[in-house]
Design an enzyme around this catalytic site. Sequence first.
Site, mmCIF file in Angstrom:
data_model
loop_
_atom_site.group_PDB
_atom_site.id
_atom_site.type_symbol
_atom_site.label_atom_id
_atom_site.label_comp_id
_atom_site.label_asym_id
_atom_site.label_seq_id
_atom_site.Cartn_x
_atom_site.Cartn_y
_atom_site.Cartn_z
ATOM 1 N N CYS A 23 39.925 -49.750 -52.208
ATOM 2 C CA CYS A 23 39.532 -49.972 -50.821
ATOM 3 C C CYS A 23 40.804 -49.828 -50.003
ATOM 4 O O CYS A 23 41.690 -50.672 -50.091
ATOM 5 C CB CYS A 23 38.923 -51.362 -50.614
ATOM 6 N N CYS A 49 41.056 -52.655 -46.887
ATOM 7 C CA CYS A 49 41.359 -54.069 -47.204
ATOM 8 C C CYS A 49 41.410 -54.171 -48.722
ATOM 9 O O CYS A 49 42.293 -53.553 -49.322
ATOM 10 C CB CYS A 49 40.397 -55.040 -46.529
ATOM 11 N N SER A 50 40.499 -54.885 -49.341
ATOM 12 C CA SER A 50 40.536 -54.977 -50.806
ATOM 13 C C SER A 50 39.135 -55.145 -51.373
ATOM 14 O O SER A 50 38.947 -55.889 -52.316
ATOM 15 C CB SER A 50 41.380 -56.166 -51.254
ATOM 16 N N CYS A 51 38.150 -54.477 -50.802
ATOM 17 C CA CYS A 51 36.776 -54.617 -51.287
ATOM 18 C C CYS A 51 36.739 -54.285 -52.784
ATOM 19 O O CYS A 51 37.372 -53.327 -53.228
ATOM 20 C CB CYS A 51 35.849 -53.685 -50.527
#
Lengths: 219, 202
Positions: free
Chosen positions: B103, B106-108
């Site tokens: 991602c 962000c950090s999905c």
Amino acid sequence: MASGVHDIGGLQGFGVIDSKDDETIFHAEWERRVFGMMITSGHRMISMRPDIENIDPETYLKSSYYELWLIALETGLVDRGVISQEELTSRAVDFVEPASAPSRNDDPGLTDEVLKRRYSQRSKRYSGTPRFKPGDRVLVHSEQKARHTRVPRYVRGKLGLVQSVRGVYELIDLKVEGVSVPEPVYSIRFDARELWGERKEGNGSVCIDLWDSYLEAQL
Amino acid sequence: MSEHHHSPADPSIRAKALESLLAEKGLVSSLAIDEVVRKYEEDIGPLNGAKVVARAWVDSEYKTRLLTDGTSAVAELVGYNDDHSAELVVVENTKEVHNIIVCTLCSCYPWSVLGLPPSWYKDHAYRSRVVVEPRSVLEEFGLHLSRDIDVRVWDSVSELRYMVLPERPNGTDGMTETELAALVTRDSMIGVAKVEMPPSQQ
């Protein structure tokens, strides 16, 4: 609107990946509590991603992951008038002694409600007619107007191929402003050469899910 | 004196101040915070994904369901154990295609099957580089892909989450589903590794 510092796909200079991993999920008790506060309060009180994206670039780049979550919680809740900066500052003084514990709220009704909302079912489905079908060529708008959007900079103005219709979801750009506009979301495949030009890495592609209004038809 | 006082700007202090204010206003449940933390530390992790992968390897009908509707197929095995505002899509590695997830914004990450992400997945280096130079990134993880393999990077920036269904390694024909699940690593389901036989069984 241009992109924020969080939009780092394709940027150079961040060096090698530190793939060593101790498999520890949280490295301090405060990380557990910040994670828990964000997860259990998220839907009602804050909008996590825009609040993280509002953090100034210097702080964003130098802060740890859960520090960003903490800053986003603090600033998001202060901006919405849920708590004040003065309250936060004066309350912090109570905890300079490491052994002092925070207040708890063990209300069983609220606990049930929060856990049920998070773990019990699939979320609401929306319906809508897709404008594009698999195989269609689409162009991603190069200009993005929203404050918060999910179009990475590196696909803007690029040509992609619709692979599938993923379903209908509330457009995030407006959802974070409190407006519900369900739209089809498509899986779009971009050839690596379209994104980055001829590269030594050779063949490959990047696939991204994009909302309908990010796209225009390309004949 | 062994214990020093923290500065009020320290995250550990600020987190306590914030939680206290929210608890006193009745806006968070401390018990719910305890429970979600416990769940992600103890219950929800890559073992869930490994079960799903092993089942898909031994049951072709399950595999079809998994690739068609990942959310439902995962729920069959491990329940709805996470926030399902995000749907799960499973992408299959084959001899011709290698998939990797990231991602960039962000950090999905597919929490329901892999738990919370490792640090490197959230770091700037992985997020910035894997979309533009996936093969170099994989080399750093020790995975060398031949030139003719089609590398697909899935940048999970919307409400969908991705998991890689890795290839079943050769020489595992006689293994049970449980034995197979024990071979499946978190990194293989992110796509930065292949599933390997342990050296003793090769």
